[in-house]
Scaffold this active site. Sequence first.
Site, PDB file in Angstrom:
ATOM      1  N   LYS A 190      -1.422  -1.104  -4.267  1.00 13.19           N
ATOM      2  CA  LYS A 190      -2.380  -0.014  -4.421  1.00 13.19           C
ATOM      3  C   LYS A 190      -1.595   1.281  -4.415  1.00 13.19           C
ATOM      4  O   LYS A 190      -0.921   1.600  -3.426  1.00 13.19           O
ATOM      5  CB  LYS A 190      -3.416  -0.006  -3.302  1.00 13.19           C
ATOM      6  CG  LYS A 190      -4.408   1.153  -3.412  1.00 13.19           C
ATOM      7  CD  LYS A 190      -5.317   1.268  -2.192  1.00 13.19           C
ATOM      8  CE  LYS A 190      -6.225   2.484  -2.365  1.00 13.19           C
ATOM      9  NZ  LYS A 190      -7.011   2.778  -1.146  1.00 13.19           N
TER      10      LYS A 190
ATOM     11  N   TYR B 158       0.853  -1.182   0.000  1.00 15.16           N
ATOM     12  CA  TYR B 158       0.000   0.000   0.000  1.00 15.16           C
ATOM     13  C   TYR B 158       0.895   1.240   0.000  1.00 15.16           C
ATOM     14  O   TYR B 158       1.569   1.520   0.987  1.00 15.16           O
ATOM     15  CB  TYR B 158      -0.893  -0.037   1.242  1.00 15.16           C
ATOM     16  CG  TYR B 158      -1.985   1.004   1.306  1.00 15.16           C
ATOM     17  CD1 TYR B 158      -2.274   1.846   0.238  1.00 15.16           C
ATOM     18  CD2 TYR B 158      -2.758   1.126   2.464  1.00 15.16           C
ATOM     19  CE1 TYR B 158      -3.291   2.791   0.323  1.00 15.16           C
ATOM     20  CE2 TYR B 158      -3.780   2.066   2.558  1.00 15.16           C
ATOM     21  CZ  TYR B 158      -4.032   2.895   1.481  1.00 15.16           C
ATOM     22  OH  TYR B 158      -5.039   3.824   1.569  1.00 15.16           O
TER      23      TYR B 158
END
Length: 308
Positions: free
Chosen positions: A174, A145
Amino acid sequence: MTVSSPPPHGVYVPAVLFMDENEDLDIPAIQSHVLRLAQGGVTGILVQGSNGEAQHLSHDERKQAIATTRQTLNENGFEHVTVIAGTGGQSTRETKKLCVDAKEAGASFVLVLTPSTWPTQMTKPNIIRFHREVADASPIPTMIYNFPTVTAGLDLDSDTITTLAAHPNIVGTKLSCGNIGKLQRLTSALNPSEFATFPGKSDVFLQGLISGSAGVIGALPNVAPKAHIRLLKLYQEGKLEEAVKLQALLGHADWQLGKIGSIAGIKAIVSKQFGYGDPHVRGPLAPQTLQDVSINKLEELIVLEKSL
């Protein structure tokens, strides 16, 4: 170690976590939200992404939120909807425990935020070591992330993520940095069947698809999941002109959502427009009343959402 597979291509939503006036979990509202998202066609739900107020929850609450999401999906015929759990902690030890908790609660993947309490200590070798050690210990596949806004400005570059992608249990990322150049470097260098690259913002959803992304993991599908599925289908059908038009609306709406406070704003909009939950957040966040803010594009998007 067996090589793990990434999550399926599609639309994922980092779901907000509804609370009552005492800042306790509002389980009926959480269930209603999960069900509306699933009925809207999302591929998966991210529990305890940044929109899920993960850092404001106890370990037990984090585990409860994951289990509630998985159970709600299963009980309503949405067993196929993927559950990803955010498991970022400020130590490697805590993050490993959160990954185990996520597996036990029913998640299929975990999304790991880089620790940021001591940003000057998070050199590239330390970042790589952290993610590898977590991936070694996690009982389910991990994803990276990258969100500089909530990690004291730490922004993993494409070289670092490519290095980490070689780990057999690290299966995606992400990119809430919104950097399409970085995204395309990753999608062109890594096999999409082994590593999924998602933009973390709806305002680059279509741009990401054109650049080879695996879809999107964004806050705006909390409000309009069907509209995001519509854009994905338009792109897949080659209807680029229509897709560009819809992307423009998503971009404006995503910008307005950010300006009104994102987490609190999402809760306020959902509560007003879809009839469940209250706009309570945990301090130090403040509730959003939607007064004196321009949400004309969000309202236009909601009209479209309700028509689909």
